[in-house]
Design a protein around this motif. Structure first.
Motif, short mmCIF file in Angstrom:
data_model
loop_
_atom_site.label_atom_id
_atom_site.label_comp_id
_atom_site.label_asym_id
_atom_site.label_seq_id
_atom_site.Cartn_x
_atom_site.Cartn_y
_atom_site.Cartn_z
N LEU A 174 2.67 3.19 13.32
CA LEU A 174 3.72 2.54 12.52
C LEU A 174 3.17 1.25 11.88
N SER B 235 -3.39 0.80 -0.60
CA SER B 235 -4.20 2.00 -0.80
C SER B 235 -4.77 2.08 -2.21
N ARG C 31 -0.16 -0.10 4.19
CA ARG C 31 -1.55 -0.50 4.02
C ARG C 31 -1.88 -0.37 2.55
N TYR D 11 0.97 0.62 -2.52
CA TYR D 11 1.22 1.14 -1.18
C TYR D 11 1.86 2.51 -1.30
N GLU D 12 1.48 3.43 -0.42
CA GLU D 12 2.17 4.71 -0.34
C GLU D 12 2.62 4.92 1.09
N LEU D 13 3.90 5.22 1.25
CA LEU D 13 4.39 5.42 2.61
C LEU D 13 5.50 6.46 2.62
N PRO E 67 8.63 1.40 8.85
CA PRO E 67 7.65 0.60 8.11
C PRO E 67 8.35 -0.29 7.08
N ARG F 167 6.05 5.33 -3.54
CA ARG F 167 4.91 4.64 -4.12
C ARG F 167 5.42 3.28 -4.58
#
Lengths: 290, 251
Positions: free
Chosen positions: A147, A154, A152, B168-170, B140, B156
């Motif tokens: 988690l 990227s 992060r 950031y990609e989550l 997150p 994104r």
């Protein structure tokens, strides 16, 4: 001992945060993350939490930058402790006392802060920068969870390098509601162009859709620090002044002699910007003989 | 996509702030109120995402009874329902605020896919409530976002940094904080305002825990104490302005 997270480059704000930490007494450990570590706020915070426990830190600090504020908020959430953002002073004790910025610096707050370690971010220019030696370099702790690592960096999009950047411009010519329309910015652009400066504007202007948000100077826009800030048809709301108080000099052009912007100005022209600004541009051309 | 947006009622300050007699609040007797700017953009972003992907937008505030005005404003621009955590009018510190939001989210039968916040409130500027909420909910959190898109459960996000943008990609579910400039918020229409009157606002009164960051008093910082030099009136001032610009060395 106190821990200060510093931005990799060890910039001026980091130097100020280290000086601020020295003012608390005791040893100061300046730490940064290795250049190869992609920014991951929760994982970096986990690393700082472990380091603080290992060293028995009495305070963990960071400069009050976007990343400093974000990291310390994660540290605080992980420890279940309070954190005071944007502090101009911190006096340890039980409780500790802080003075912190509110409203983008338009108000100060005096507050009591609980918690151990003390967690705070240091507002820009609260103390003079002091150089510090090579900071300790950290690697992200193996204990960082999935988690923690889910957020992060990227990828990176480089800014298109066109024109003078508002944040770094030596001259900013800025327009407010008094400009009246998107087209009205023609005279502002002309003067900015002649001075090799950047165009700025107030929030009223971006809310009206006359200029893109990237031109906005203010609490929710860009903070500028030019040699001279030329404010045209701007009343001087606190939201705007929070963005231009770093200017060395301020010239205000406004038809209302009572406008609050004049209280922050070095130079004043009482008049309609639509007449005054073209006259200044014409005068510059005349002086230059162009 | 089911989205929660958290907003805060703040005064519309003008040129000069004055404080109440006890120095614990801004004197708002002659001021209007609004939603804190970054959060106004968070609400707009939620509504656009729901327009694109379906789902619904819930708007939440922790604030005094009067903050219903701001909830109705957000319902008028397209939020579907509202949650009002009615405060006692005292200031809640960031930990207490986050705890109240977490409790309200947990009390709902369906989890949210996305929780949107402003990066920091205009008045408090504590930079932490969304991060604390994410931490408590095990989600997150990405902050300060100026561009956001969602596809197949993947977010994104672009964040402005010196010299460009970090990406950031989550995966959803997630907490995202946005900054003004991510969009230009719409104004409520008259039919929107009419519809907003009929949309549900669920009110409850959480208990305020003891603050651990305790505001004691506010202080208006001393101004620069400048006395502006009047260079002239109207276009006749231009030659003097240009002299000054030359003295400073920008011409």
């Amino acid at each position: 001992m106190n821990i200060v997270w510093v931005d990799g480059a060890g910039d001026e704000l980091s130097q100020q945060a280290v000086a601020f930490a020295r003012g608390l007494g005791g040893d100061v450990a300046a730490v940064r993350f290795a250049a190869g570590e992609a920014y991951s706020p929760a994982a970096w915070a986990q690393t700082l939490v472990e380091l603080a426990a290992e060293r028995g830190a009495s305070a963990v600090l960071a400069p009050a930058t976007d990343r400093g504020n974000e990291l310390l908020a994660h540290v605080a959430a992980k420890l279940g402790q309070p954190v005071a953002a944007n502090c101009t002073s911190l006096t340890p004790g039980s409780p500790a006392r802080v003075v912190r910025l509110r409203w983008g610096g338009s108000l100060l707050e005096e507050a009591a802060l609980d918690g151990s370690p003390l967690l705070a971010t240091v507002a820009p220019h609260s103390v003079a920068a002091e150089p510090f030696g090579e900071p300790e370099t950290l690697a992200v702790t193996p204990a960082a969870s999935e988690l923690d690592l889910a957020v992060r960096v990227s990828g990176r999009i480089e800014a298109a390098g066109a024109g003078v950047s508002l944040a770094d411009a030596e001259v900013v010519v800025s327009g407010g509601r008094g400009v009246g329309s998107a087209e009205g910015f023609g005279v502002i652009e002309e003067l900015a162009g002649l001075l090799g400066g950047a165009v700025g504007c107030s929030r009223a202007v971006t809310s009206a859709g006359w200029r893109p948000h990237s031109d906005q100077v203010g609490q929710t826009g860009t903070k500028v620090s030019p040699e001279i800030y030329i404010a045209c048809g701007i009343s001087g709301a606190t939201q705007h002044m929070a963005g231009c108080k770093g200017a060395k000099r301020l010239l205000a052009i406004n038809p209302d002699g009572e406008a609050s912007i004049f209280a922050s100005a070095d130079y004043a022209v009482i008049g309609d910007l639509h007449e005054v600004v073209p006259a200044i541009s014409a005068e510059i051309r005349k002086v230059r003989g162009t | 996509m089911n989205i929660l947006v958290c907003v805060k009622r703040v005064p519309l300050t003008g040129g000069r702030m004055t404080l109440t007699e006890d120095g614990r609040a801004i004197q708002t007797r002659h001021l209007g109120f609004t939603v804190s700017p970054h959060e106004e953009c968070a609400a707009e972003e939620a509504i656009r995402l729901v327009e694109e992907h379906g789902g619904s937008t819930t708007v939440l505030t922790l604030g005094p009874a009067e903050a219903e005005e701001q909830l109705r404003d957000m319902l008028a621009i397209g939020a579907d329902r509202a949650i009002h955590l009615v405060s006692d009018g005292e200031e809640w510190d960031p930990q207490a605020t986050a705890a109240a939001i977490v409790e309200a989210v947990r009390a709902l039968p369906e989890p949210f896919d996305l929780l949107l916040f402003g990066n920091e409130s205009a008045d408090g500027g504590n930079y932490q409530v969304p991060i604390r909420v994410a931490h408590s909910l095990g989600l997150p959190c990405v902050t300060g976002i100026k561009a956001l898109s969602a596809q197949d459960g993947l977010l994104r996000c672009e964040q402005e940094v010196a010299g460009g943008r970090d990406v950031y990609e989550l995966r959803l579910p997630a907490v995202v904080t946005v900054r003004e400039g991510i969009n230009l918020p719409r104004y409520p229409s008259v039919p929107g305002r009419m519809r907003a009157k009929r949309k549900p606002v669920a009110a409850s009164t959480p208990q305020r825990p003891a603050a651990r960051l305790r505001m004691e008093r506010l202080v208006v910082p001393e101004g620069p104490g400048k006395q502006a030099e009047i260079l002239g009136h109207g276009p006749e001032a231009a030659p003097r302005v240009v002299e000054i610009l030359a003295e400073i060395g920008v011409i």
